[in-house]
Scaffold this active site. Structure first.
Site, mmCIF file in Angstrom:
data_model
loop_
_atom_site.group_PDB
_atom_site.id
_atom_site.type_symbol
_atom_site.label_atom_id
_atom_site.label_comp_id
_atom_site.label_asym_id
_atom_site.label_seq_id
_atom_site.Cartn_x
_atom_site.Cartn_y
_atom_site.Cartn_z
ATOM 1 N N MET A 252 106.515 72.026 25.523
ATOM 2 C CA MET A 252 106.416 71.729 24.097
ATOM 3 C C MET A 252 104.946 71.700 23.678
ATOM 4 O O MET A 252 104.579 71.106 22.665
ATOM 5 C CB MET A 252 107.107 70.398 23.770
ATOM 6 C CG MET A 252 108.605 70.449 24.067
ATOM 7 S SD MET A 252 109.602 69.308 23.096
ATOM 8 C CE MET A 252 108.940 67.735 23.610
ATOM 9 N N HIS B 82 101.242 70.496 33.198
ATOM 10 C CA HIS B 82 101.851 71.776 32.807
ATOM 11 C C HIS B 82 101.191 72.935 33.554
ATOM 12 O O HIS B 82 101.864 73.890 33.956
ATOM 13 C CB HIS B 82 101.651 72.030 31.311
ATOM 14 C CG HIS B 82 102.308 71.042 30.407
ATOM 15 N ND1 HIS B 82 101.601 70.102 29.694
ATOM 16 C CD2 HIS B 82 103.614 70.855 30.085
ATOM 17 C CE1 HIS B 82 102.435 69.380 28.960
ATOM 18 N NE2 HIS B 82 103.666 69.803 29.191
ATOM 19 N N ARG C 276 102.353 62.546 25.733
ATOM 20 C CA ARG C 276 102.442 61.315 24.930
ATOM 21 C C ARG C 276 101.363 60.296 25.317
ATOM 22 O O ARG C 276 101.151 59.341 24.568
ATOM 23 C CB ARG C 276 103.839 60.700 25.045
ATOM 24 C CG ARG C 276 104.904 61.515 24.311
ATOM 25 C CD ARG C 276 106.240 60.800 24.235
ATOM 26 N NE ARG C 276 107.164 61.459 23.341
ATOM 27 C CZ ARG C 276 108.116 62.345 23.704
ATOM 28 N NH1 ARG C 276 108.254 62.671 24.975
ATOM 29 N NH2 ARG C 276 108.906 62.882 22.803
ATOM 30 N N ASP D 279 109.929 64.590 34.447
ATOM 31 C CA ASP D 279 111.191 64.416 33.708
ATOM 32 C C ASP D 279 112.332 64.683 34.690
ATOM 33 O O ASP D 279 113.018 65.704 34.615
ATOM 34 C CB ASP D 279 111.239 65.388 32.523
ATOM 35 C CG ASP D 279 110.156 65.077 31.507
ATOM 36 O OD1 ASP D 279 110.253 64.031 30.853
ATOM 37 O OD2 ASP D 279 109.198 65.855 31.402
ATOM 38 N N ALA E 154 100.746 70.952 23.764
ATOM 39 C CA ALA E 154 99.853 69.815 24.050
ATOM 40 C C ALA E 154 99.656 69.735 25.561
ATOM 41 O O ALA E 154 99.862 68.695 26.191
ATOM 42 C CB ALA E 154 100.401 68.507 23.485
ATOM 43 N N GLN F 58 116.027 68.186 20.157
ATOM 44 C CA GLN F 58 116.051 67.129 21.180
ATOM 45 C C GLN F 58 115.431 65.819 20.684
ATOM 46 O O GLN F 58 115.301 64.871 21.456
ATOM 47 C CB GLN F 58 115.402 67.596 22.478
ATOM 48 C CG GLN F 58 113.907 67.845 22.424
ATOM 49 C CD GLN F 58 113.398 68.556 23.668
ATOM 50 O OE1 GLN F 58 113.570 69.759 23.828
ATOM 51 N NE2 GLN F 58 112.771 67.820 24.579
ATOM 52 N N GLY G 212 108.868 70.104 35.626
ATOM 53 C CA GLY G 212 108.188 68.994 36.289
ATOM 54 C C GLY G 212 109.158 67.904 36.712
ATOM 55 O O GLY G 212 110.093 67.575 35.982
#
Ligand code: PAF
Length: 286
Positions: A36, A43, A193, A156, A38, A67, A153
């Protein structure tokens, strides 16, 4: 000195398919890293893993509205696609797919995917719309890119289990690879986040992994799970977290519950709030 060529960016499915189709006609294998945006080092590790396994890597960059619940952080989710493209290029990515919401969900879009099994409980309780939305967008990305391999990853972990489940259930011919969580020097799991956190909140956030590691060690030494979970939740509150959605020790294979004590490979997972920011983390037990 000349600048490296900028990373190609596809904004439409037609453009994406033209580029990937060309690779496939040359016999090249394709890896996908759904994101997503950022982007952070976590990542980029996924991109490097995909590049190690395949000839060409696509990273999607799409903040997926399906989501997020209405009260969640869709509006303030960080977006910085130019910087993302530079980072992806340096990590060995060959194409960024960054569609507009209208390209993914055109007017009249009317399909949803219902998920159960590993989607139930934990994040599924706290964010009931999330895994259906993840399954929908990831299935679309799989159909659009048609990758040989997709890398997700372990940060999650429940999402990874949900993806493995629907790939198996829907017979999708894609190898799903889980990649270990990247952490900062204090052990805090890297997350887009984390950018929301103040300095004080960051110091508290960095206690999360230590609390989970200690609880995991107690559970793997044979202590009853219920007590270990509630002590860990209490320790998070003592550390300064405002509230704890869950601390749970589950079977690593399918997130099923244990009866009493850990007697198979296990994972400890947690979600807790600092101000308006909800952090999740997990790690292997033992
Ligand atoms: O993990 C994420 O960033 C998202 O859930 C994903 C897999 C890119 C789907 O939007």
């Amino acid at each position: 000195m000349t600048d490296a060529a900028p990373l190609p960016v596809a904004r439409t499915v037609a453009n994406l398919r033209a580029i990937v189709g060309d690779w496939k006609r040359q016999g090249l294998s394709v890896g996908l890293v759904p994101t997503m945006g950022a982007l952070h080092e976590g990542h980029l590790t996924l991109v490097r893993e995909a590049a190690r396994r395949t000839d060409r890597v696509v990273a999607s960059n799409f903040v997926n509205p399906t989501q997020f619940a209405a009260h969640e952080d869709l509006g303030r989710y960080p977006r910085r696609q130019d910087e993302d493209a530079r980072l992806l290029e340096g990590a060995g990515c060959h194409l960024m797919f960054a569609p507009a919401a209208q390209e993914m969900y055109p007017d009249g879009f009317a399909t949803s995917i219902a998920v159960a099994g590993p989607a139930l409980g934990l994040e599924g309780d706290a964010r009931p719309q999330m895994f259906g939305g993840v399954a929908l967008v990831v299935t679309k990305l799989f159909n659009q890119v048609q990758p040989d391999v997709a890398v997700f990853g372990e940060k999650d972990y429940q999402q990874l289990m949900v993806v493995r489940q629907f790939v198996r259930d829907l017979d999708l011919p894609i190898q799903i690879v889980g990649s270990p969580t990247e952490r900062d020097g204090w052990g805090l799991a890297l997350s887009s986040r984390n950018a929301y956190l103040s300095e004080d909140e960051l110091a508290i956030a960095r206690r999360l992994n230590g609390v989970l590691a200690e609880a995991g060690a107690r559970a793997s030494a044979g202590e009853p799970i219920d007590g270990v979970e509630s002590d860990a939740a209490e320790a998070l509150l003592q550390a300064g977290f405002a509230s704890v959605d869950y601390v749970a020790i589950r079977r690593a294979e399918d997130l099923g519950s244990f009866a009493g004590v850990v007697d198979a490979p296990a994972r400890i997972l947690a979600a807790a709030w600092l101000g308006k920011t909800r952090l999740i983390d997990n790690m292997a037990v033992g």
